[in-house]
Design an enzyme around this catalytic site. Structure first.
Site, PDB file in Angstrom:
ATOM      1  N   GLU A   1       0.853  -1.188   0.000  1.00 26.27           N
ATOM      2  CA  GLU A   1       0.000   0.000   0.000  1.00 26.27           C
ATOM      3  C   GLU A   1       0.882   1.228   0.000  1.00 26.27           C
ATOM      4  OE1 GLU A   1      -2.745   0.515   3.312  1.00 26.27           O
ATOM      5  OE2 GLU A   1      -3.984   1.807   2.035  1.00 26.27           O
TER       6      GLU A   1
ATOM      7  N   CYS B   1      -6.748   1.047   2.929  1.00 30.36           N
ATOM      8  CA  CYS B   1      -7.708   2.151   2.979  1.00 30.36           C
ATOM      9  C   CYS B   1      -7.641   3.020   1.739  1.00 30.36           C
ATOM     10  CB  CYS B   1      -7.470   2.977   4.229  1.00 30.36           C
ATOM     11  SG  CYS B   1      -7.976   2.132   5.734  1.00 30.36           S
TER      12      CYS B   1
ATOM     13  N   ASN C   1     -12.397  -3.317   1.542  1.00 32.14           N
ATOM     14  CA  ASN C   1     -11.320  -3.335   2.527  1.00 32.14           C
ATOM     15  C   ASN C   1     -11.832  -2.820   3.859  1.00 32.14           C
ATOM     16  OD1 ASN C   1      -8.404  -3.201   3.496  1.00 32.14           O
ATOM     17  ND2 ASN C   1      -9.083  -1.089   3.784  1.00 32.14           N
ATOM     18  N   GLU C   2     -11.892  -3.685   4.823  1.00 35.05           N
ATOM     19  CA  GLU C   2     -12.242  -3.265   6.190  1.00 35.05           C
ATOM     20  C   GLU C   2     -13.489  -2.389   6.202  1.00 35.05           C
ATOM     21  OE1 GLU C   2      -9.145  -1.332   8.354  1.00 35.05           O
ATOM     22  OE2 GLU C   2      -7.808  -3.052   8.291  1.00 35.05           O
TER      23      GLU C   2
HETATM   24  O1  AHR Z   1      -2.001  -1.326   6.735  1.00 34.36           O
HETATM   25  C1  AHR Z   1      -2.387  -0.039   7.025  1.00 34.36           C
HETATM   26  C2  AHR Z   1      -3.881   0.137   7.041  1.00 34.36           C
HETATM   27  O2  AHR Z   1      -4.440  -0.637   8.055  1.00 34.36           O
HETATM   28  C3  AHR Z   1      -4.625  -0.310   5.827  1.00 34.36           C
HETATM   29  O3  AHR Z   1      -4.708   0.636   4.849  1.00 34.36           O
HETATM   30  C4  AHR Z   1      -5.984  -0.578   6.319  1.00 34.36           C
HETATM   31  O4  AHR Z   1      -6.645  -1.547   5.574  1.00 34.36           O
HETATM   32  C5  AHR Z   1      -5.778  -0.928   7.762  1.00 34.36           C
HETATM   33  O5  AHR Z   1      -6.588  -0.182   8.583  1.00 34.36           O
END
Ligand code: AHR
Length: 670
Positions: free
Chosen positions: A58, A269, A396-397
């Site tokens: 990321e 994120c 994602n989450e």
């Molecule tokens: O890994 C960092 C962040 O942690 C990622 O973007 C997210 O998915 C999680 O909250």
């Protein structure tokens, strides 16, 4: 500490391991009260995912621009803005240097290079004499003597109609491009003429005459006149696998050394972004770099998306990793707009058909023939062969709201119907339990989603306490991708304690890799001085790479993998102890991993059924340190040792696992 099916195996093993060799028994007396570890290397074992170990990339902490992406020019297309950071503007990282001439540098957007790249610099020399325009890179440009750097930029001649004195000038405007040290020493130079009134790409190779860690690119104009400038790019000629628009060779190699079986990208994120307009849209990230649509990411970075989908897929191929792209589930991050949890925006339902078409197009771009619309674009970028996409993360989450459920279901059902060959991976929130976790799993059960993505960042103790988490997971339900995890120690440092907790947990994931198919530590990369999340697996500067102790754990598990988990059990329950045994069926190699998280050495007696079919000398690798609080510090002595040596083995042999250690015993076939 329970190992898999310990009691059942112990019953079998009392018979199976009744005979000790005298030689092995003799060496036992060196240790007091060893724990017996039974391993059945003759058993067929349980088939597990051979792809457990992977990576998650990321763009956080300058992981992409200024990091893995080898571009040396910061703000190369003058698109930085105050929207991204209050201290940023279109000229961030650029500086005008007075060198005798008089003029100005400004920003315009009237005749852009491309609609996706609206801003460009306008440089005017009003009174003859040198006017220099310099880029500092990402905290300095590191160059090495004799190394070659590929410079390119787009330029066009301005004011040939004579804006200041009515005198028309058609003469080309000379421009010098230099690599200079901060004190002005020229390290490389190339001359250009800017003559066309339309945008033209100019390029040259610069060879540095000396080392410098904080060089800058300096563009020097002398003659009266003006020109527009955009997409100024400088790459080391040497990138990972010599790819154009490629990746930093040292960082990419450090990642490749993990032997990742898959790579999840581009986030996290940043995928679902800061509101709907900030979704990461894969189509914006392919094609010529000057035509890609750049955007902020919600971590506060500028994404040139020069490292875009093509480059991600190519990197996956280069390192032998399955690509695992993640797309937004058509909802934005619940933390959008800095709301701290209630800012989820849902794409209007009217936009869903087009959104789903984008998903289909992605699959066609990755896997379609060159005769298909999107396969042709992949081929045009230099990859006629399909990339072989098999997995797609959706969401994602996310906060599991009715809006999320509706949109996820639409995407999931559409992909399942049109592309049954693609495994969709759903999401179950940011924690190992709680409301989103429960709701996410409920939805996955209802839809029979083949795999879900669990995330958790917990204390080292939590990992030790949860070694049995997946032992009881229902194998008839969705498989698990542990997409993000890390042991967060005090002050979120990459301590030996956190690394050993992760190692212990990884043995439990290996044991359960029939249900946990993939796992990836997070985050992967962070640049020193720009680290906005800790801990990370690999730290770096412009010139150095600093793998953590946790990296060594990931690497050892990645290198020493297998596709069958073998019965393994202890005859007692030692504290802070975990172990696993794998076989790689292609080679027949058996690998034992032993984690001793205790402060004292652990004497072990290993009873190895099937030893006769294995070579009598194994390869022993030990990662150990005296202080579990220690973390690697840049430039300081390494607080851990990592050693490899031969280890004679038999059907019974003794081994002492050092205090605070991970041991890997690799038993090959003779
Ligand atoms: O890994 C960092 C962040 O942690 C990622 O973007 C997210 O998915 C999680 O909250």
């Amino acid at each position: 500490m329970p190992l898999s099916a310990r009691s059942a195996f112990r019953r079998r093993s009392s018979l199976a391991f009744g005979l000790l060799t005298l030689a092995a028994a003799a060496s036992v007396s060196a240790f007091a009260d060893p724990v017996t570890l039974h391993i059945d290397a003759s058993a067929p074992g349980k088939a597990i995912s051979p792809d457990l170990m992977g990576i998650f990339f990321e763009d956080l902490s300058y992981a992409a621009d200024g990091g893995l992406y080898a571009e040396l020019i910061q703000n190369r297309s003058f698109e930085y803005s105050i929207v991204e950071r209050t201290e940023w503007n279109n000229l961030t990282a650029w500086q005008t240097l007075p060198r005798g001439g008089r003029g100005s540098v400004g920003i315009d957007h009237a005749f852009p290079l491309h609609a996706n790249n609206p801003h460009y610099a306008v440089i005017e020399v009003r009174e003859a004499g040198a006017l220099a325009f310099a880029n500092e890179g990402f905290g300095g440009i590191a160059v090495r003597s004799g190394s070659r750097y590929e410079l390119s930029f787009f330029a066009r001649r301005l004011y040939t109609g004579g804006r200041w004195d009515g005198q028309k000038s058609a003469a080309p405007l000379p421009l010098l491009a230099r690599l200079e040290t901060k004190d002005g020493t020229v390290l490389a130079e190339s001359a250009f003429d800017i003559s066309e009134p339309a945008w033209v790409r100019l390029s040259a190779t610069l060879t540095a005459s000396a080392d410098a860690d904080d060089a800058r690119l300096v563009l020097v104009a002398r003659d009266r006149g003006g020109f527009a400038l955009d997409e100024v790019s400088l790459f080391p000629e040497k990138t990972f696998r010599d790819r154009k628009n490629g990746l930093r060779a040292d960082l990419a190699q450090t990642i490749a050394d993990l032997k990742p079986r898959f790579m999840r990208f581009p986030g996290g994120c940043l995928v679902h972004g800061n509101g709907i307009p900030n979704f990461y849209r894969w189509k914006d990230t392919i094609g010529p770099i000057e035509q890609r649509r750049q955007q902020p990411n919600l971590w506060g970075y500028h994404q040139t998306v020069g490292l875009g989908y093509f480059e991600y897929f190519q990197f996956c191929e280069d390192i032998g990793a399955q690509p695992l792209p993640v797309i937004p589930a058509a909802v934005s991050c619940q933390n959008s707009g800095h709301t701290g949890g209630t800012g989820q925006q849902c794409l209007p339902l009217a936009d869903m058909p087009a959104y789903i078409q984008d998903v289909f197009d992605l699959i066609e771009w990755a896997n379609g023939p060159v005769t298909s619309t999107w396969g042709a674009k992949r081929a045009a970028a230099g990859h006629p062969e399909p990339f072989g996409l098999r997995y797609l993360g959706v969401g994602n989450e996310d906060h599991i709201t009715p809006g999320f459920e509706e949109r996820f279901t639409m995407i999931y059902e559409a992909v399942r119907a049109r592309h049954p060959e693609i495994t969709v991976i759903g999401t179950v929130g940011p924690s190992p339990d709680g409301e989103d976790f429960e709701k996410g799993w409920k939805l996955a059960d209802k839809l029979r989603v083949p795999m879900v993505d669990e995330h958790y960042y917990k204390s080292p103790q939590w990992f030790w306490d949860n070694l049995a988490r997946y032992d009881t997971y229902d194998r008839e339900k969705s498989a698990v991708y542990l997409g993000e995890y890390a042991a967060h120690d005090e002050r979120r440092r990459s301590t030996l304690r956190s690394a050993l907790a992760e190692a212990a947990y990884l043995t439990s994931l290996e044991r359960n890799a029939d249900v946990v198919r993939f796992a990836s530590y997070a985050p992967l990369l962070a640049k020193r001085g720009h680290t906005h999340w800790s801990p990370d697996l690999i730290y770096f500067t412009n010139t150095a790479v600093y793998p953590t102790i946790n990296y060594e754990v990931q690497r050892l598990f990645g290198v020493h993998s297998g596709d069958h988990h073998l019965p393994i059990a202890t005859d007692s329950a030692p504290e802070r102890f975990a172990a696993s045994a794998l076989r790689d069926s292609a080679t027949g190699t058996v690998t034992l991993k032993i984690v001793n998280g205790a402060a004292t050495a652990r004497p072990l007696r290993l009873r190895l059924a099937g030893a006769a079919a294995l070579a009598p000398v194994a390869e022993l690798t030990v990662l150990a340190g005296a202080d579990e609080n220690a973390a690697r510090e840049d430039g300081q002595p390494d607080p851990v040792s990592l050693t490899t040596r031969p280890l004679p083995v038999a059907d019974t042999f003794d081994y002492e696992a050092p205090a605070f250690s991970l041991t890997v015993i690799r038993l090959a076939r003779p």
